[in-house]
Scaffold this active site. Structure first.
Site, PDB file in Angstrom:
ATOM      1  N   HIS A 165      14.437 -66.077  26.316  1.00 51.87           N
ATOM      2  CA  HIS A 165      15.515 -65.261  25.741  1.00 51.87           C
ATOM      3  C   HIS A 165      14.998 -63.918  25.227  1.00 51.87           C
ATOM      4  CE1 HIS A 165      13.853 -67.359  22.218  1.00 51.87           C
ATOM      5  NE2 HIS A 165      14.338 -66.371  21.477  1.00 51.87           N
ATOM      6  N   HIS A 211      10.982 -64.105  25.567  1.00 46.00           N
ATOM      7  CA  HIS A 211      10.035 -65.081  25.026  1.00 46.00           C
ATOM      8  C   HIS A 211      10.613 -66.488  25.016  1.00 46.00           C
ATOM      9  CE1 HIS A 211      12.210 -63.261  21.647  1.00 46.00           C
ATOM     10  NE2 HIS A 211      12.030 -64.380  20.974  1.00 46.00           N
ATOM     11  N   ARG A 225      10.557 -64.382  10.728  1.00 46.52           N
ATOM     12  CA  ARG A 225      10.791 -63.275  11.670  1.00 46.52           C
ATOM     13  C   ARG A 225      11.562 -62.137  11.011  1.00 46.52           C
ATOM     14  NH1 ARG A 225      14.538 -64.205  16.809  1.00 46.52           N
ATOM     15  NH2 ARG A 225      16.045 -62.899  15.695  1.00 46.52           N
ATOM     16  N   ASP A 252      15.942 -61.457  21.966  1.00 50.53           N
ATOM     17  CA  ASP A 252      16.637 -61.691  20.699  1.00 50.53           C
ATOM     18  C   ASP A 252      17.906 -60.842  20.583  1.00 50.53           C
ATOM     19  OD1 ASP A 252      14.833 -63.573  19.709  1.00 50.53           O
ATOM     20  OD2 ASP A 252      13.498 -62.027  18.907  1.00 50.53           O
TER      21      ASP A 252
END
Ligand code: SIN
Length: 277
Positions: A97, A253, A268, A99
């Site tokens: 995906h 990722h 994150r 983000d």
């Protein structure tokens, strides 16, 4: 301390040494990191035991920070997403995906800090969506270049998991209202390097607008397989206090979910980017 870069694979990735991310960075250091990020697409920093506030401060050097509308965040610092996965809170990022492509202005990058790791496993893979695009034939690139695709927050965040009680339902409905379906180009141009990169992803892309559903499914399925080819990827084996900073405009990722029933905790910070073109 002098900054040093060690490249990891031909497609992407570099380790940066000679920097302390808990300190205020100079203009030269930030320029160096900006250039290195554009060139290598993902940077790794080892042995950086920074607090969530310091991680936020570091990320804020690169732009405004995104607050995730559904996923858990630190209560006192909502700009830091809390990815605390275990038997009772299952990982959901074991899909290739990009983000937050459900946003009109998806992140330019994200900074991920490893806080607690399983005894084995829990690696993350990144793929260069630019190297993947470059490897396609010219006629196929030409075919993709004019296309657009829809992205939906609900694809990776289904109500069945994320809206199960009254409080979560309200948060979920607010997220769906704030982030209606959005269209992005299938191939985007990086605003700085000018490289073209595939900008569809299995996390959020629902279909290619200009194709029939059957055609769209076949093309997307091929592209998702293509992006995952080892030639375009690297795999990072985390140590606690490692930090990764990736360019979300040009990479995808996948977090390997092979560590249950052990626990893995990551923080994150996500930096808002421009509208893709
Ligand atoms: C993410 O999917 O943004 C985080 C990746 C990870 O947990 O390794």
């Amino acid at each position: 301390m002098s900054l040093r870069i060690t490249q990891i694979t031909p497609a992407l990735g570099a380790i940066v040494d000679g920097i302390d991310l808990s300190q205020t960075l100079s203009g030269d250091q930030l320029a160096f990191l900006n250039d290195a990020l554009v060139k290598h697409q993902i940077l790794f920093f080892k042995n950086q035991p920074i607090t969530p506030q310091k991680q936020l401060d570091f990320a804020a050097n690169f732009g405004e920070l995104h607050v995730h509308p559904i996923y858990p965040v630190l209560p006192d610092l909502p700009e830091i997403m809390l990815i605390d996965t275990h038997e009772n809170f299952l990982p959901d990022n074991d899909t290739w995906h990009i983000d937050v492509t459900f946003s009109e202005t998806p992140p330019l990058g994200a900074i991920l800090a490893a806080k607690k790791l399983p005894s084995l496993g829990g690696d993350t893979l990144w793929s260069s969506a630019a190297a993947a695009y470059d490897a396609l034939s010219e006629p196929f690139k030409h075919f993709l270049d004019g296309l657009t695709a829809q992205h939906s927050v609900a694809k990776s965040f289904p109500a069945s998991r994320w809206a199960t009680n009254k409080q979560d339902k309200e948060k979920y409905e607010n997220a769906i209202t704030k982030y209606p379906l959005v269209t992005h180009p299938v191939v985007r141009t990086h605003p700085i390097s000018r490289r073209k990169a595939l900008f569809i992803n299995d996390g959020f892309t629902t279909h290619i607008n200009e194709l029939s559903l059957v055609e769209s499914n076949i093309v997307l399925d091929f592209l998702y397989k293509h992006i995952a080819r080892p030639e375009f990827t690297l795999r990072w084996r985390w140590e606690v206090n490692d930090i990764a900073f990736w360019d979300n405009r040009i990479t995808q990722h996948y977090a390997v979910a092979d560590y249950l029933p052990e626990r893995r905790i990551m923080h994150r910070a996500t930096i808002i980017g421009d509208k893709p073109y």
